[in-house]
Design a protein around this motif. Structure first.
Motif, PDB file in Angstrom:
ATOM      1  N   LYS A  68       0.196  -0.742  -0.125  1.00 43.94           N
ATOM      2  CA  LYS A  68      -0.212  -0.119  -0.182  1.00 43.94           C
ATOM      3  C   LYS A  68       1.099   1.272   0.399  1.00 43.94           C
ATOM      4  O   LYS A  68       0.195   2.885  -0.462  1.00 43.94           O
ATOM      5  N   THR A  69       2.705   0.952   0.248  1.00 41.28           N
ATOM      6  CA  THR A  69       3.060   2.185   0.651  1.00 41.28           C
ATOM      7  C   THR A  69       4.411   2.174   0.356  1.00 41.28           C
ATOM      8  O   THR A  69       4.859   0.449  -0.323  1.00 41.28           O
ATOM      9  N   ILE A  70       4.942   2.843  -0.279  1.00 38.62           N
ATOM     10  CA  ILE A  70       6.524   2.695  -0.747  1.00 38.62           C
ATOM     11  C   ILE A  70       7.416   3.394  -0.201  1.00 38.62           C
ATOM     12  O   ILE A  70       7.083   4.885   0.087  1.00 38.62           O
ATOM     13  N   ASN A  71       8.197   2.946   0.267  1.00 41.09           N
ATOM     14  CA  ASN A  71       8.647   3.688   1.764  1.00 41.09           C
ATOM     15  C   ASN A  71      10.606   3.381   1.227  1.00 41.09           C
ATOM     16  O   ASN A  71      10.933   2.598   1.079  1.00 41.09           O
ATOM     17  N   PHE A  72      11.194   4.426   1.017  1.00 45.09           N
ATOM     18  CA  PHE A  72      12.253   4.374   1.505  1.00 45.09           C
ATOM     19  C   PHE A  72      13.264   4.617   2.420  1.00 45.09           C
ATOM     20  O   PHE A  72      13.141   5.855   3.049  1.00 45.09           O
ATOM     21  N   ASP A  73      14.166   4.225   3.002  1.00 46.93           N
ATOM     22  CA  ASP A  73      14.428   4.216   4.815  1.00 46.93           C
ATOM     23  C   ASP A  73      16.403   4.288   4.352  1.00 46.93           C
ATOM     24  O   ASP A  73      17.299   3.946   3.350  1.00 46.93           O
ATOM     25  N   ALA A  74      16.668   5.457   3.896  1.00 45.32           N
ATOM     26  CA  ALA A  74      17.179   6.647   3.765  1.00 45.32           C
ATOM     27  C   ALA A  74      18.685   6.948   4.848  1.00 45.32           C
ATOM     28  O   ALA A  74      18.077   7.507   5.910  1.00 45.32           O
ATOM     29  N   THR A  84      -0.400   8.403  -6.283  1.00 45.81           N
ATOM     30  CA  THR A  84      -0.538   9.959  -6.464  1.00 45.81           C
ATOM     31  C   THR A  84       1.665   9.750  -6.718  1.00 45.81           C
ATOM     32  O   THR A  84       1.785  11.247  -7.197  1.00 45.81           O
ATOM     33  N   ILE A  85       1.668   9.755  -6.130  1.00 48.46           N
ATOM     34  CA  ILE A  85       3.429   9.536  -6.055  1.00 48.46           C
ATOM     35  C   ILE A  85       3.279  10.759  -5.479  1.00 48.46           C
ATOM     36  O   ILE A  85       4.416  11.469  -5.136  1.00 48.46           O
ATOM     37  N   ALA A  86       2.627  11.005  -4.177  1.00 51.65           N
ATOM     38  CA  ALA A  86       3.051  12.458  -3.754  1.00 51.65           C
ATOM     39  C   ALA A  86       3.751  11.490  -2.232  1.00 51.65           C
ATOM     40  O   ALA A  86       3.331  10.324  -2.390  1.00 51.65           O
ATOM     41  N   VAL A  87       4.245  12.720  -1.657  1.00 53.19           N
ATOM     42  CA  VAL A  87       5.150  11.698  -0.101  1.00 53.19           C
ATOM     43  C   VAL A  87       3.849  12.140   1.163  1.00 53.19           C
ATOM     44  O   VAL A  87       3.044  13.421   1.209  1.00 53.19           O
ATOM     45  N   THR A  88       3.749  11.287   1.027  1.00 53.42           N
ATOM     46  CA  THR A  88       2.720  10.676   1.869  1.00 53.42           C
ATOM     47  C   THR A  88       3.719  11.105   4.070  1.00 53.42           C
ATOM     48  O   THR A  88       2.761  10.675   4.886  1.00 53.42           O
ATOM     49  N   LYS A  89       4.608  10.811   4.607  1.00 52.57           N
ATOM     50  CA  LYS A  89       4.870  11.130   5.355  1.00 52.57           C
ATOM     51  C   LYS A  89       6.685  11.401   5.219  1.00 52.57           C
ATOM     52  O   LYS A  89       7.622  10.529   4.713  1.00 52.57           O
ATOM     53  N   ARG A  90       7.284  11.573   5.849  1.00 59.34           N
ATOM     54  CA  ARG A  90       8.521  12.366   6.075  1.00 59.34           C
ATOM     55  C   ARG A  90       9.397  12.292   7.660  1.00 59.34           C
ATOM     56  O   ARG A  90       8.509  12.790   8.209  1.00 59.34           O
ATOM     57  N   ASP A  91       9.396  10.785   7.476  1.00 59.15           N
ATOM     58  CA  ASP A  91      10.174  10.417   9.581  1.00 59.15           C
ATOM     59  C   ASP A  91      11.232  10.454   9.514  1.00 59.15           C
ATOM     60  O   ASP A  91      12.228   9.502   8.869  1.00 59.15           O
ATOM     61  N   LEU A  92      11.929  12.386   9.891  1.00 66.26           N
ATOM     62  CA  LEU A  92      13.573  11.939   9.956  1.00 66.26           C
ATOM     63  C   LEU A  92      13.907  12.045  11.218  1.00 66.26           C
ATOM     64  O   LEU A  92      13.422  11.599  12.678  1.00 66.26           O
ATOM     65  N   TYR A  93      14.953  10.896  10.919  1.00 69.69           N
ATOM     66  CA  TYR A  93      15.723  10.299  12.328  1.00 69.69           C
ATOM     67  C   TYR A  93      15.705  10.934  13.810  1.00 69.69           C
ATOM     68  O   TYR A  93      15.232  10.702  15.021  1.00 69.69           O
ATOM     69  N   ASP A  94      16.206  12.154  13.189  1.00 73.24           N
ATOM     70  CA  ASP A  94      17.171  13.303  14.840  1.00 73.24           C
ATOM     71  C   ASP A  94      15.700  13.880  14.676  1.00 73.24           C
ATOM     72  O   ASP A  94      15.712  14.912  15.762  1.00 73.24           O
ATOM     73  N   ARG A  95      14.529  13.766  14.719  1.00 69.22           N
ATOM     74  CA  ARG A  95      13.241  14.386  15.301  1.00 69.22           C
ATOM     75  C   ARG A  95      12.528  13.121  15.710  1.00 69.22           C
ATOM     76  O   ARG A  95      10.624  13.409  16.264  1.00 69.22           O
ATOM     77  N   ARG A  96      13.114  12.115  16.228  1.00 76.14           N
ATOM     78  CA  ARG A  96      11.628  11.260  16.804  1.00 76.14           C
ATOM     79  C   ARG A  96      12.549  11.182  17.791  1.00 76.14           C
ATOM     80  O   ARG A  96      13.709  11.475  18.295  1.00 76.14           O
ATOM     81  N   PRO A  97      10.896  11.111  18.960  1.00 75.28           N
ATOM     82  CA  PRO A  97      11.220  10.671  20.333  1.00 75.28           C
ATOM     83  C   PRO A  97      12.740   9.454  20.941  1.00 75.28           C
ATOM     84  O   PRO A  97      12.317   9.103  19.524  1.00 75.28           O
ATOM     85  N   LEU A  98      13.097   9.850  21.251  1.00 74.47           N
ATOM     86  CA  LEU A  98      13.793   9.304  22.069  1.00 74.47           C
ATOM     87  C   LEU A  98      13.621   7.983  22.042  1.00 74.47           C
ATOM     88  O   LEU A  98      13.977   6.227  21.528  1.00 74.47           O
ATOM     89  N   GLY A  99      12.445   7.210  22.580  1.00 70.69           N
ATOM     90  CA  GLY A  99      12.009   6.533  23.003  1.00 70.69           C
ATOM     91  C   GLY A  99      11.562   5.338  21.278  1.00 70.69           C
ATOM     92  O   GLY A  99      12.011   4.263  21.522  1.00 70.69           O
ATOM     93  N   THR A 100      11.028   6.199  21.178  1.00 69.10           N
ATOM     94  CA  THR A 100      11.086   5.525  19.535  1.00 69.10           C
ATOM     95  C   THR A 100      12.381   5.278  19.106  1.00 69.10           C
ATOM     96  O   THR A 100      12.624   4.125  17.856  1.00 69.10           O
ATOM     97  N   ILE A 101      13.374   6.620  19.104  1.00 73.27           N
ATOM     98  CA  ILE A 101      14.338   5.804  18.428  1.00 73.27           C
ATOM     99  C   ILE A 101      15.364   4.847  18.613  1.00 73.27           C
ATOM    100  O   ILE A 101      15.946   3.624  18.268  1.00 73.27           O
ATOM    101  N   ILE A 102      15.544   4.319  19.909  1.00 78.49           N
ATOM    102  CA  ILE A 102      15.515   3.680  21.415  1.00 78.49           C
ATOM    103  C   ILE A 102      14.755   1.864  20.126  1.00 78.49           C
ATOM    104  O   ILE A 102      15.131   0.860  20.324  1.00 78.49           O
ATOM    105  N   THR A 103      13.526   1.652  20.609  1.00 79.45           N
ATOM    106  CA  THR A 103      12.443   0.773  19.655  1.00 79.45           C
ATOM    107  C   THR A 103      13.047   0.541  18.308  1.00 79.45           C
ATOM    108  O   THR A 103      13.162  -0.818  17.960  1.00 79.45           O
TER     109      THR A 103
END
Length: 844
Positions: free
Chosen positions: A279-285, A305-324
């Protein structure tokens, strides 16, 4: 008690999970730098150079690879931005559990294969995760490794608790490894000190390793760190039949590259199984310079639509999410960069060290327990009296002569000589007539007197009928203390008695003091001549071991008498310390540090001494010191006699968890404290260690066969120590109905252990408690003065099978009590009780 329980669990898990943890540590270390090693082994596979043609798009490359591998689908494509490098592909079987992973040419899509060493690392991975056992991640191997990870957590925390030093803020107590130690002490030092170094790393490895072991654990950690139930996002749909439509990746890829350019050096494109919709094309860069592989930004595109549905940047994630999202990188230390990976590599490699040292310590404990049992049980090779090659009789008060006798039997047994060991009270004329050779090991007690167990024998020896022992050959080892004028008097009385009966000496009488090396050599030579292949071989020597002083308080703080102290010692965590009520504690004392420092200052003009002041100070701490004005050189310092060992009665039992002593300070004519009492009560800090050993004292132990029989306990002063140990043993075993007669100076200041005695009266451990206080006007009598008034009760208790235990000072009390008992029971009756083990004394 808690520490003992933790220790038992610690070593039990160590000998069960230790091997698995060692294997997990080695395999984990082997995979720490897998990527770097595989690329170093196959450099042209990963970086063959810039191709002549243009890069294939993701869709074309995936189609080419899947066409070349029927029955497999591309699960992920790891795209390298640098054009001189190849891409990595993971292929999974559409049906079953097959998997392939290798490199592909970026311009042609040609499969280049796996790197060298891939098979090895695949095996390491399976061993690390489930021991390469059948069933893979769903088999029993996963449960074994999970249990081992839990064990590692327990090892780390229990080890920290067991070795917690009394000086917890002293970093040296925690971290310094003394490599001067040898044998068992070195093994323990390696085990506990290096264990402290790696403790946090092992906790990290174990706590993150459980992430892949238990789903409930993973979900709990995710919820604790993110506040969301695990898998709320990106949850896979159930498996469907058929093949789900696959949207094209190239349009989204083009949009991603247009937006980011060359900002990222590596991009992962993951694809679900063919039956799962995409359903979604993800690029982990991953950007250049990232600390670890999971330090990636995620871009999600709508495939229509080739539209960006989400931009999840590492530096903006909560620490708990980064750890998991970075659990694997935490597990291998890469989360902390290259230093973290190196640290986890080294700590993983040390895991076998703990398995090996743990097993060595376990085997050492087993061996020591066997030796202790052999020593206490003794050795009687002959089936019955008179059938051995040699008879060894001992006369012992505090157990030294008995231990010597049993060690001699052990040494002789090594040479094939059968020996029967027995107390001197059982040495009858008939037994002497049946044997050809006799060794007599005899202690002298008090003012040249025989030990209590030998009083009857001594009476028979002097007053009995004349014996014809012309057939007998004998040897005597006489034990004593040269500080007393009647040195080895009892042994020296036995020698002319045997010669007068016609017996022939095997060797001249050997008179031995503590630490008398010349006498030791004579005794060894005598045993060797009697048939011991090696006189020392097979003998059990109880070593001095460092014990920690954990508590010390004054028992009579307001008294004008010399202060008495209650001290408590704890053994090392890995030491299975065992002793019984009645045993003797031998302490290796030290000099007062200020005394040693003053002596060194007085000798400061000697350059040779100054150059070696540290080593010299350590030596002087345990040596008999010369006068300050007496010139001293290194040679004369080395020649100083060591401080004599001091003996005290154990005031507790092993079940208490601490080894207790009751010590009264002693002061010389110059006002200085005695060597032993000064060290233990004044100079030794609480929390520090001292060398001591617990020596079995059969002469003051109760007979297990008489368990439940009443005890009459008599003593004074610090003699409460030995009596308290016996009462604690009786209370521990549930035996009640005993009688304590005890004397001290004053009721107000010297009512030692009053709370314990009152509690034993209440629960019936003590049926009767008689106290005397010699300095109180309303009492003004000593403990021996109470015996005449108790004569009738004493006789009745003895007739009912009671055992008399006397502990305290030899001068005054012990002789006074003995005379009082003779007056009540008669000399012959008291000697009979001593030979039967029902009259035992620990007096000093």
């Amino acid at each position: 008690m808690t520490k003992r329980v933790f220790f038992q669990i610690h070593w039990f898990l160590g000998i069960t999970a230790g091997i698995v943890l060692a294997l997990m540590g080695v395999t984990g270390a082997a995979m720490s730098f897998e990527d770097e090693i595989t690329e170093a082994l196959s450099p042209t596979l990963f970086a063959p150079g810039v191709p002549a043609g243009a890069d294939m798009s993701p869709d074309r490359l995936i189609a080419r690879v899947e066409a070349d591998h029927p029955g497999y689908y591309v699960a992920r494509l790891d795209w390298e931005t640098a054009r001189d490098r190849t891409h990595a592909i993971r292929l999974l079987a559409s049906e079953g559990r097959g998997r392939m992973q290798g490199q592909v040419d970026r311009a042609t899509g040609r499969w280049l294969g796996e790197p060298a060493g891939a098979g090895f690392f695949h095996l390491m991975d399976e061993l690390h995760r489930w021991l390469a056992l059948p069933g893979g991640g769903n088999g029993v191997g996963r449960q074994i490794t999970a249990f081992s990870a839990i064990s590692l957590i327990f090892f780390a925390l229990s080890g920290l608790y067991l070795r917690w030093p009394r000086q917890a803020l002293d970093w040296r107590a925690w971290m310094v490894l003394d490599l001067r130690k040898t044998g068992r002490n070195l093994w323990r030092a390696l085990h506990v000190v290096i264990g402290t170094w790696v403790l946090l790393f092992y906790l990290l490895s174990a706590l993150t390793g459980l992430w892949w072991s238990y789903d409930w654990y993973r979900q709990s950690v995710i919820y604790a760190l993110t506040g969301k139930a695990g898998g709320e996002e990106g949850r896979r749909e159930g498996k469907k039949d058929g093949i789900a439509p696959r949207p094209a990746i190239d349009p989204a890829w083009t949009a991603f590259r247009r937006a980011t350019g060359d900002d990222y050096v590596w991009v992962r494109i993951a694809r679900p199984a063919p039956a799962q919709p995409m359903k979604t094309i993800n690029f982990d860069a991953r950007p250049e310079g990232a600390r670890h592989l999971r330090q990636t930004d995620r871009y999600s595109y709508d495939p229509e639509t080739i539209a960006v549905t989400k931009r999840d940047l590492y530096d903006r994630r909560p620490l708990g999410t980064i750890i998991t999202q970075s659990m694997f990188e935490l597990h291998r230390g890469a989360f902390f960069g290259l230093p973290g990976r190196i640290a986890l590599l080294l700590t993983s490699l040390t895991m076998p060290l703990f398995t090996v040292t743990g097993y060595l310590l376990y085997l050492s404990r087993r061996r020591r327990k066997r030796e202790a049992k052999a020593l206490e049980a003794g050795i009687t090779v002959a089936a019955g009296a008179g059938t051995g090659d040699l008879l060894i009789a001992y006369a012992s008060q505090t157990g030294t002569a008995e231990i010597r006798a049993r060690n001699a039997a052990l040494a002789l047994a090594q040479g094939g000589v059968r020996a029967q060991v027995l107390p001197v009270g059982k040495l009858t004329p008939a037994l002497l007539a049946q044997n050809q050779r006799l060794l007599f090991v005899a202690s002298t007690y008090g003012e040249g007197e025989p030990p209590d167990m030998a009083r009857g024998f001594a009476t028979r020896m002097v007053n009995g009928d004349a014996l014809d022992l012309g057939h007998l050959r004998y040897g005597i080892l006489a034990l004593g203390d040269r500080e007393y004028p009647d040195f080895c008097a009892f042994g020296q009385k036995v020698d002319p008695w045997l010669r007068g009966a016609g017996a022939t000496a095997l060797f001249p009488l050997i008179a031995m003091d503590h630490g008398d090396q010349a006498a030791e050599q004579q005794w060894d030579a005598a045993l060797h001549d009697l048939g011991a292949a090696d006189a020392r071989r097979g003998q059990t020597v109880i070593p001095f071991i460092a014990w920690t002083l954990v508590a010390r308080h004054v028992l009579n703080p307001q008294s004008d008498a010399l202060k008495a102290f209650h001290l408590q010692f704890e053994p090392a965590a890995d030491m299975d310390a065992m002793w019984e009520a009645g045993d003797i504690v031998e302490v290796q004392p030290c000099n007062a540090p200020e005394t040693v420092d003053a002596l060194l200052v007085a000798q400061a003009q000697d350059t040779d001494l100054l150059d070696r002041s540290t080593a010299l100070r350590d030596h002087l701490m345990t040596a008999m010191l010369p006068d300050h004005d007496q010139p001293m050189t290194m040679d004369s310092a080395r020649a100083l006699r060591p401080l004599p060992v001091r003996e005290y009665s154990a005031a507790s039992i092993a079940a208490d968890g601490t080894l207790d002593l009751v010590i009264r300070q002693v002061r010389g004519d110059d006002g200085r404290l005695g060597i032993g009492s000064g060290w233990l009560t004044a100079h030794m800090p609480v929390g520090s260690t001292t060398l001591l050993r617990v020596r079995p004292n059969p002469g003051f132990r109760t007979d297990p066969a008489q368990g439940g029989q009443p005890l009459i306990l008599i003593g004074n002063g610090t003699g409460i120590a030995g009596l308290r140990a016996h009462l604690r043993a009786q209370a521990h075993d549930g035996h009640k109905g005993h009688w304590l007669l005890f004397g001290e100076r004053s009721r107000r200041h010297e009512s030692f252990f009053d709370d314990e005695l009152s509690a034993w009266i209440e629960d019936g451990t003590l049926t009767r408690l008689d106290r005397s206080f010699s300095r109180d006007s309303d009492c003004a009598r000593y403990v021996q003065d109470m015996l005449p008034d108790a004569a009738s009760a004493l006789t009745d208790w003895i007739d009912r099978g009671a055992t008399i235990l006397v502990c305290g000072s030899l001068d005054g009390m012990a002789q006074g009590v003995h005379d009082g008992l003779v007056a009540i029971l008669g000399e012959n009756k008291l000697e009979t009780l001593a030979e039967e083990g029902r009259y035992r004394r620990d007096v000093y």
